[in-house]
Structures are given as structure tokens and as C-alpha cells.
Motif scaffolding. Structure first.
Motif, PDB file in Angstrom:
ATOM      1  N   GLU A   1      47.722  17.816 105.928  1.00  0.00           N
ATOM      2  CA  GLU A   1      47.353  17.666 107.878  1.00  0.00           C
ATOM      3  C   GLU A   1      47.639  16.261 107.720  1.00  0.00           C
ATOM      4  O   GLU A   1      47.633  15.336 107.247  1.00  0.00           O
ATOM      5  CB  GLU A   1      45.673  17.603 107.701  1.00  0.00           C
ATOM      6  CG  GLU A   1      44.864  17.749 108.498  1.00  0.00           C
ATOM      7  CD  GLU A   1      44.890  18.926 108.718  1.00  0.00           C
ATOM      8  OE1 GLU A   1      45.709  20.117 108.183  1.00  0.00           O
ATOM      9  OE2 GLU A   1      44.529  19.464 109.928  1.00  0.00           O
ATOM     10  N   VAL A   2      48.418  16.564 108.943  1.00  0.00           N
ATOM     11  CA  VAL A   2      49.215  15.773 109.591  1.00  0.00           C
ATOM     12  C   VAL A   2      48.733  15.118 111.094  1.00  0.00           C
ATOM     13  O   VAL A   2      48.317  16.131 111.911  1.00  0.00           O
ATOM     14  CB  VAL A   2      50.403  16.494 109.751  1.00  0.00           C
ATOM     15  CG1 VAL A   2      51.412  14.738 110.491  1.00  0.00           C
ATOM     16  CG2 VAL A   2      51.274  16.192 108.679  1.00  0.00           C
ATOM     17  N   MET A   3      48.222  13.962 111.132  1.00  0.00           N
ATOM     18  CA  MET A   3      47.164  13.808 111.980  1.00  0.00           C
ATOM     19  C   MET A   3      47.881  12.242 112.641  1.00  0.00           C
ATOM     20  O   MET A   3      48.328  11.077 112.110  1.00  0.00           O
ATOM     21  CB  MET A   3      45.641  13.382 111.731  1.00  0.00           C
ATOM     22  CG  MET A   3      45.012  13.654 110.625  1.00  0.00           C
ATOM     23  SD  MET A   3      44.089  13.858 109.565  1.00  0.00           S
ATOM     24  CE  MET A   3      45.115  13.639 108.475  1.00  0.00           C
ATOM     25  N   VAL A   4      47.524  12.243 113.749  1.00  0.00           N
ATOM     26  CA  VAL A   4      48.072  11.284 114.790  1.00  0.00           C
ATOM     27  C   VAL A   4      46.905  10.605 115.422  1.00  0.00           C
ATOM     28  O   VAL A   4      46.279  11.482 116.026  1.00  0.00           O
ATOM     29  CB  VAL A   4      49.385  11.308 115.596  1.00  0.00           C
ATOM     30  CG1 VAL A   4      49.367   9.840 116.845  1.00  0.00           C
ATOM     31  CG2 VAL A   4      50.710  12.466 115.602  1.00  0.00           C
ATOM     32  N   TYR A   5      46.642   9.100 115.031  1.00  0.00           N
ATOM     33  CA  TYR A   5      46.107   8.791 116.262  1.00  0.00           C
ATOM     34  C   TYR A   5      45.900   8.036 117.141  1.00  0.00           C
ATOM     35  O   TYR A   5      46.680   7.107 117.546  1.00  0.00           O
ATOM     36  CB  TYR A   5      44.850   7.723 115.018  1.00  0.00           C
ATOM     37  CG  TYR A   5      43.278   7.140 115.747  1.00  0.00           C
ATOM     38  CD1 TYR A   5      43.009   7.409 115.595  1.00  0.00           C
ATOM     39  CD2 TYR A   5      43.734   6.197 115.666  1.00  0.00           C
ATOM     40  CE1 TYR A   5      41.338   7.480 116.428  1.00  0.00           C
ATOM     41  CE2 TYR A   5      42.370   5.048 115.599  1.00  0.00           C
ATOM     42  CZ  TYR A   5      41.141   5.436 116.563  1.00  0.00           C
ATOM     43  OH  TYR A   5      40.564   5.430 117.123  1.00  0.00           O
ATOM     44  N   SER A   6      45.574   8.567 118.235  1.00  0.00           N
ATOM     45  CA  SER A   6      45.578   8.127 119.694  1.00  0.00           C
ATOM     46  C   SER A   6      44.881   8.081 120.718  1.00  0.00           C
ATOM     47  O   SER A   6      43.993   8.840 121.746  1.00  0.00           O
ATOM     48  CB  SER A   6      46.746   9.467 119.860  1.00  0.00           C
ATOM     49  OG  SER A   6      47.364   8.842 121.564  1.00  0.00           O
ATOM     50  N   PRO A   7      43.611   7.397 120.062  1.00  0.00           N
ATOM     51  CA  PRO A   7      42.518   7.528 121.267  1.00  0.00           C
ATOM     52  C   PRO A   7      42.552   6.737 122.893  1.00  0.00           C
ATOM     53  O   PRO A   7      43.471   6.498 122.822  1.00  0.00           O
ATOM     54  CB  PRO A   7      41.636   6.464 120.454  1.00  0.00           C
ATOM     55  CG  PRO A   7      42.480   5.566 119.583  1.00  0.00           C
ATOM     56  CD  PRO A   7      43.543   6.218 119.647  1.00  0.00           C
ATOM     57  N   SER A   8      41.584   7.403 123.340  1.00  0.00           N
ATOM     58  CA  SER A   8      41.771   7.486 124.454  1.00  0.00           C
ATOM     59  C   SER A   8      41.563   6.022 125.175  1.00  0.00           C
ATOM     60  O   SER A   8      42.540   5.201 126.467  1.00  0.00           O
ATOM     61  CB  SER A   8      41.271   8.567 125.677  1.00  0.00           C
ATOM     62  OG  SER A   8      39.976   8.343 125.245  1.00  0.00           O
ATOM     63  N   GLN A   9      40.784   5.394 124.786  1.00  0.00           N
ATOM     64  CA  GLN A   9      40.350   3.944 125.172  1.00  0.00           C
ATOM     65  C   GLN A   9      40.859   2.884 123.851  1.00  0.00           C
ATOM     66  O   GLN A   9      40.693   3.121 122.822  1.00  0.00           O
ATOM     67  CB  GLN A   9      38.560   3.137 125.305  1.00  0.00           C
ATOM     68  CG  GLN A   9      38.386   4.512 126.151  1.00  0.00           C
ATOM     69  CD  GLN A   9      38.005   4.131 127.077  1.00  0.00           C
ATOM     70  OE1 GLN A   9      38.083   3.117 127.606  1.00  0.00           O
ATOM     71  NE2 GLN A   9      37.568   5.400 128.153  1.00  0.00           N
TER      72      GLN A   9
END
Ligand SMILES: C[S@@+](CC[C@H](N)C(=O)[O-])C[C@H]1O[C@@H](n2cnc3c(N)ncnc32)[C@H](O)[C@@H]1O
Length: 228
Positions: free
Chosen positions: A220-228
């Protein structure tokens, strides 16, 4: 997958040779581990105490490549064992740090079992001072050891028993920089035990963008890109 030490071909020969040997030892051990060994929680720790369970070589090369692409210098590794994957993380962080002005390579490694931590240090010593100096090994339960002194994290590798993946992510999440990458191993093979973790990262608005890459067992490859 056959490896010609592809992604790491510019790294020192003695380290590439060490990694090839350690992957082979790990694979030989794994051939004798049964599904029941993984599933039986009460005996699992005893069975695994002297086992590598190292990240597969092709996955390790892929992660090295991702690290070089993203320029990560601060990395957290959940589950270090005998330190095989940690070597890839340290090599990439060192190369990335060298390409920047003044950033330092830091791999926070975590291992619960002191005898495994000792073996990991032996392997890192064989790599040399640069690799040794890039690693901060925290021995003990990572739910405690990761609570302190974490800088902004560029990359998190979750290569740990599956019930520990979500608690680890929740500890590290407040330290993840925007655009940080997170990798979790075997998310296809162990999809059932990863369910809570996968539900968490795939929930609407979670801030995680994920892809399941079809390596053996899944990655599993994830990118953390929260909107706030
Ligand atoms: C799959 S192995 C890691 C393999 C390693 N990443 C490699 O590629 O060489 C998982 C490791 O996580 C360790 N571990 C499990 N629970 C832990 C915890 N709560 N805190 C720290 N380490 C833990 C185990 O002892 C085991 O050595």
C-alpha cells in the motif's frame, strides 16, 4: 523477482553484497514459517524472535526509488527486525541529504526485541559509519518509543505486525508533513487483518490518497495530503 541490485546500483558494493546475502537468509527462513505461525498470536513472538521477515528485495528497491524521488530525509520505520529495510532507508536518506543544503539524514528505527536490535546494529556496522550515523534505533514498544522526539516526518514505512499498523500511523500522523508518503506491506495478503487500517485511510476526508501496488502480497502506497 530477480534482482540485479537495480535501484541501488550506485551504492557501495559491500553494502549491495550484504543486502543480497541478508535477503537470501530471510527467504530461506521464511520457507519454513507456516501460516499458523503468523496466525497463532500466543506463539508468534517466540517463533519470530530469531527470524528476519525482511521486506522483499523488489519492494525494498522500489521504496528506495520512491525515497530518492521524493527527497525524503526524515524517515520512520515501524518494525526493524535485523535491520535490512533500514539499510535502504538510510542509504536513500543519506543520498537525499547530500543533495540538499544542510539537511541531515535521519531514520528512526523501531524494534521491540532487544536481540533483534543487536543483530540490526551488527548489520549496520558492516555498512559503515555513514549508515550507522543516520539511524536512531529505538528499542522497545514503538507505542512508547515513538511518542518522543519526532521531527517532521517525510516517509513512514509500516513493516510491522498488522494490528500495530493503525496505532503506529495514529502516533506518527501529527508529525507527517504535507505530501509525506506512507507504505504498508502485505495489504493484499493480510487484507483481513489490515481492515481497520484500510478503512481508516480510505475514509472520506481522511487526507490519505492510496494505491495498492500489486507486488507479491500487496504494497500500500499512501500520500498524506490533508485539506486543512
Ligand atoms: C516484518 S518484521 C520487520 C522487518 C524489517 N522491516 C526488514 O525489512 O528487515 C516486524 C518487526 O516488528 C517488530 N515489532 C512488532 N511489534 C512491535 C512493537 N510494538 N514495537 C516495536 N517493534 C515491534 C517485530 O519484533 C519484528 O521484528
Amino acid at each position: 523477482m530477480a534482482s540485479a541490485n537495480t535501484a541501488i546500483r550506485d551504492e557501495p558494493a559491500h553494502i549491495r553484497e550484504l543486502l543480497t546475502r541478508l535477503h537470501a537468509e530471510s527467504k530461506a527462513q521464511e520457507a519454513n514459517i507456516t501460516r499458523e505461525d503468523y496466525d497463532n498470536r500466543s506463539s508468534m513472538h517466540d517463533v519470530m524472535r530469531d527470524k528476519f521477515i525482511a521486506l522483499d528485495e523488489d519492494k525494498a528497491h522500489y521504496i528506495y526509488q520512491l525515497l530518492r524521488a521524493t527527497g525524503a530525509t526524515t524517515i520512520v520505520e515501524a518494525g526493524t527486525s535485523f535491520g535490512v529495510s533500514t539499510i535502504y532507508l538510510a542509504l536513500a536518506a543519506l543520498a537525499n541529504a547530500k543533495a540538499t543544503n544542510g539537511k541531515k539524514a535521519l531514520v528512526v528505527a523501531t524494534e521491540h526485541e532487544p536481540t533483534k536490535a543487536e543483530r540490526a546494529r551488527e548489520h549496520w556496522n558492516m555498512c559503515g559509519d555513514d549508515v550507522v550515523s543516520a539511524i536512531d534505533l529505538r528499542v522497545g514498544d514503538l507505542r512508547e518509543t515513538l511518542k518522543m522526539n519526532l521531527k517532521e516526518v517525510d516517509f513512514l514505512l509500516l513493516d510491522i505486525w498488522t494490528p500495530m499498523a493503525l496505532p503506529t500511523l495514529k502516533i506518527v500522523q501529527p508529525h507527517l508533513r504535507h505530501g509525506a508518503m506512507i507504505i504498508a506491506d502485505n495489504t493484499i495478503m493480510a487484507a483481513d487483518s489490515y481492515k481497520e487500517f484500510l478503512d481508516y485511510i480510505r475514509a472520506p476526508g481522511s487526507g490519505f490518497i492510496d494505491t495498492t501496488v500489486p507486488f507479491e502480497g500487496g504494497l500500500e502506497v499512501m500520500v498524506y495530503s490533508p485539506s486543512q
